[in-house]
Design an enzyme around this catalytic site. Structure first.
Site, PDB file in Angstrom:
ATOM      1  N   HIS A   1       0.834  -1.202   0.000  1.00  0.00           N
ATOM      2  CA  HIS A   1       0.000   0.000   0.000  1.00  0.00           C
ATOM      3  C   HIS A   1       0.868   1.251   0.000  1.00  0.00           C
ATOM      4  O   HIS A   1       1.302   1.732   1.044  1.00  0.00           O
ATOM      5  CB  HIS A   1      -0.891  -0.014   1.242  1.00  0.00           C
TER       6      HIS A   1
ATOM      7  N   LEU B   1       2.255   6.770  -5.067  1.00  0.00           N
ATOM      8  CA  LEU B   1       3.437   7.280  -5.752  1.00  0.00           C
ATOM      9  C   LEU B   1       3.179   8.547  -6.550  1.00  0.00           C
ATOM     10  O   LEU B   1       4.110   9.107  -7.135  1.00  0.00           O
ATOM     11  CB  LEU B   1       4.043   6.187  -6.643  1.00  0.00           C
ATOM     12  N   ARG B   2       1.934   8.996  -6.604  1.00  0.00           N
ATOM     13  CA  ARG B   2       1.558  10.327  -7.115  1.00  0.00           C
ATOM     14  C   ARG B   2       1.784  10.549  -8.612  1.00  0.00           C
ATOM     15  O   ARG B   2       1.408  11.606  -9.127  1.00  0.00           O
ATOM     16  CB  ARG B   2       2.294  11.430  -6.343  1.00  0.00           C
TER      17      ARG B   2
ATOM     18  N   ASN C   1      -5.067   6.221  -6.972  1.00  0.00           N
ATOM     19  CA  ASN C   1      -5.623   7.583  -6.878  1.00  0.00           C
ATOM     20  C   ASN C   1      -4.633   8.614  -7.397  1.00  0.00           C
ATOM     21  O   ASN C   1      -4.188   9.520  -6.695  1.00  0.00           O
ATOM     22  CB  ASN C   1      -6.070   7.912  -5.451  1.00  0.00           C
TER      23      ASN C   1
ATOM     24  N   ASP D   1      -8.846   3.057  -3.018  1.00  0.00           N
ATOM     25  CA  ASP D   1      -8.263   3.648  -1.817  1.00  0.00           C
ATOM     26  C   ASP D   1      -8.047   5.149  -1.968  1.00  0.00           C
ATOM     27  O   ASP D   1      -7.661   5.638  -3.024  1.00  0.00           O
ATOM     28  CB  ASP D   1      -6.934   2.995  -1.468  1.00  0.00           C
TER      29      ASP D   1
ATOM     30  N   HIS E   1      -5.225  -0.466   6.002  1.00  0.00           N
ATOM     31  CA  HIS E   1      -4.836   0.344   7.171  1.00  0.00           C
ATOM     32  C   HIS E   1      -5.850   0.343   8.327  1.00  0.00           C
ATOM     33  O   HIS E   1      -6.463   1.358   8.644  1.00  0.00           O
ATOM     34  CB  HIS E   1      -4.522   1.778   6.746  1.00  0.00           C
TER      35      HIS E   1
ATOM     36  N   ASN F   1      -5.516   9.481   7.504  1.00  0.00           N
ATOM     37  CA  ASN F   1      -6.818   8.829   7.398  1.00  0.00           C
ATOM     38  C   ASN F   1      -6.624   7.367   7.010  1.00  0.00           C
ATOM     39  O   ASN F   1      -6.086   7.088   5.939  1.00  0.00           O
ATOM     40  CB  ASN F   1      -7.678   9.538   6.348  1.00  0.00           C
TER      41      ASN F   1
ATOM     42  N   ASP G   1       1.433   2.669   3.863  1.00  0.00           N
ATOM     43  CA  ASP G   1       0.502   3.711   3.399  1.00  0.00           C
ATOM     44  C   ASP G   1       1.265   5.000   3.113  1.00  0.00           C
ATOM     45  O   ASP G   1       0.843   6.095   3.478  1.00  0.00           O
ATOM     46  CB  ASP G   1      -0.624   3.946   4.402  1.00  0.00           C
TER      47      ASP G   1
END
Length: 441
Positions: free
Chosen positions: A69, A72-73, A103, A161, A241, A287, A314
């Site tokens: 999890h 890496l943007r 995401n 996620d 998580h 979160n 995460d």
């Protein structure tokens, strides 16, 4: 101990380490020979046969870590992280495989987007980066993405996620569809109507700070729903998580009933509480939020028992100016690839919660098994994805020295014990503390 500074080779012998392999049941002082990128032999006084030799007396050699999890943007927020910089942070932390959440911008919800992540990983030549595709198109929770095409392109799971799959009907369909491809559905367990507007754990600390809280029940409600749907469909749900003691009890009950459920927990949820948010410290805003001491205790016990299967970082990079905002406005998330092992080793192993082999199993063997990835073992013939650890070396967390592009961590200045000294992917040296620091990507 000095590592060789010559160019990395595929063939080497690592001598005299404490070799730990949870799969093979090995925990002994041995030599390990690597040929052609694979584990070739374990034994004592192995002949080097001209191989490069690494002297590892007093160190630990283990299957390298697998992180199920990370964020890496790339594409979309390359100023915060890229596949290459995230992979560089991963190998510095002892990880040779990471699963990249979808995401991104645009969302990783189709064959081309998955293929892009795979190509960027190959280009970087560091950790193995396995894409996780989105459950729904655009992560909007309305229409299923095309799982088959994404799996064909290299996706190892699906997840929305960053957002929960709010629709129970969509989650049921996702579990049924994913089952046909043999992949898990990884879910961010949060009831969006209960959590709406919340910025930290709902409790006494939030009340004192005047901040809107996210109740523990927001997580447990979706954990319970997901377990019921996994039972209904026979699908495999992976719970991301986990943070609450209520969730632990639901998972324990589901596993006792034979439901196909696995779960992960982060180092920060195993070690920090909502008191870290005192002073409106946005580095502790995440979160799911940091919870209470009783939740931390329950999570630790569940990890020890195997009710929670594995540890995930995460890893969630953010730009400096974003985290410098007011607590209500700052984004959720912290980086974790470069501190995960040290935090867990310091707090859990040295704290007497887990043995070192148990920690290695939770950070390597179990996540590899859950996501059907190579690695997690030193069995002869397995890929030589290996980490050499010094579990006793003290160091202090300095975010300025991170390989990640981002610095958002609540562990800055924290004294920790243990870190990765050498990381190999298929026998190739991708991280060596004796080598000069790498240039930025």
């Amino acid at each position: 101990m000095l590592f060789s500074k010559e160019a990395p080779k595929q063939d080497l012998v690592i001598r005299g380490a404490r070799v730990v392999d949870p799969v093979e049941g090995v925990d002994a002082t041995l030599d390990v020979r690597i040929d052609g990128g694979s584990i070739a032999e374990l034994g004592t006084s192995l002949d080097a046969n001209g191989h490069r030799v690494v002297e590892a007396d007093g160190l630990v050699l283990a299957p390298a870590f697998v992180d199920p999890h990370v964020h890496l943007r790339e594409p979309g927020n390359e100023d915060e992280e890229t596949v290459a910089s995230g992979a560089r942070a991963a190998v510095a932390g002892g990880f040779t495989a990471v699963c990249a959440m979808p995401n991104t911008d645009p969302v990783t919800d189709n064959q081309a987007a998955v293929g892009f992540i795979v190509r960027q990983s190959v280009r970087a030549g560091l950790a193995r980066v396995y894409p996780i595709g989105a459950v729904s198109v655009g992560q909007r929770g309305e229409k299923l993405a095309e799982f088959g095409e994404m799996v064909g392109a290299g996706a190892v799971a699906v997840s929305d996620d960053g957002r929960p799959v709010a629709s129970s009907h969509l989650m049921r369909t996702a579990l049924e569809y994913a089952r046909t491809f043999g992949i898990p559905v990884a879910d961010h367990c949060e009831d969006p109507t209960l959590a709406a507007g919340g910025v930290m754990h709902e409790g006494l600390v939030a009340s004192r700070l005047g901040l809107k809280g996210i109740p523990a029940a927001a997580e447990a409600i979706i954990v319970g729903r997901n377990c019921l749907l996994a039972d209904l469909t026979g699908g495999h749900v992976h719970l991301c998580h986990m943070s609450t003691r209520g969730s632990v009890e639901l998972i324990r009950r589901a596993k006792a009933q034979g439901i196909r459920v696995t779960a992960e927990v982060t180092p920060h949820h195993l070690t920090l509480t909502d008191h870290a948010c005192e002073g409106y410290d946005t580095q502790a805003k995440m979160n799911p939020p940091l919870r209470e001491a009783a939740d931390v205790a329950a999570l630790r016990a569940a990890l020890k028992e195997g009710v929670i299967d594995c540890i995930a970082s995460d890893h969630a990079p953010h730009a400096y100016d974003e985290k410098e905002a007011a607590f209500d406005d700052a984004p959720f998330g912290i980086v974790g690839l470069e501190t995960a092992f040290a935090v867990a080793n310091t707090e859990l192993v040295r704290g007497g919660v887990l043995t070192l082999p148990e920690l290695i199993a939770r950070m390597s063997t179990e996540p590899a098994k859950i996501f059907h990835l190579p690695g997690g073992t030193l069995a002869v013939g397995a890929p030589a994805d290996v980490v050499v650890l010094d579990p006793a070396v003290p160091w202090t967390v300095d975010p300025a020295a991170f390989r990640s592009k981002s610095r958002n961590t609540p562990f800055a200045g924290r004294a920790l014990t243990g870190r990765a000294l050498l990381t190999l992917v298929a026998g190739k040296t991708v991280h060596d503390v004796a080598a000069p620091p790498p240039s930025a990507p």
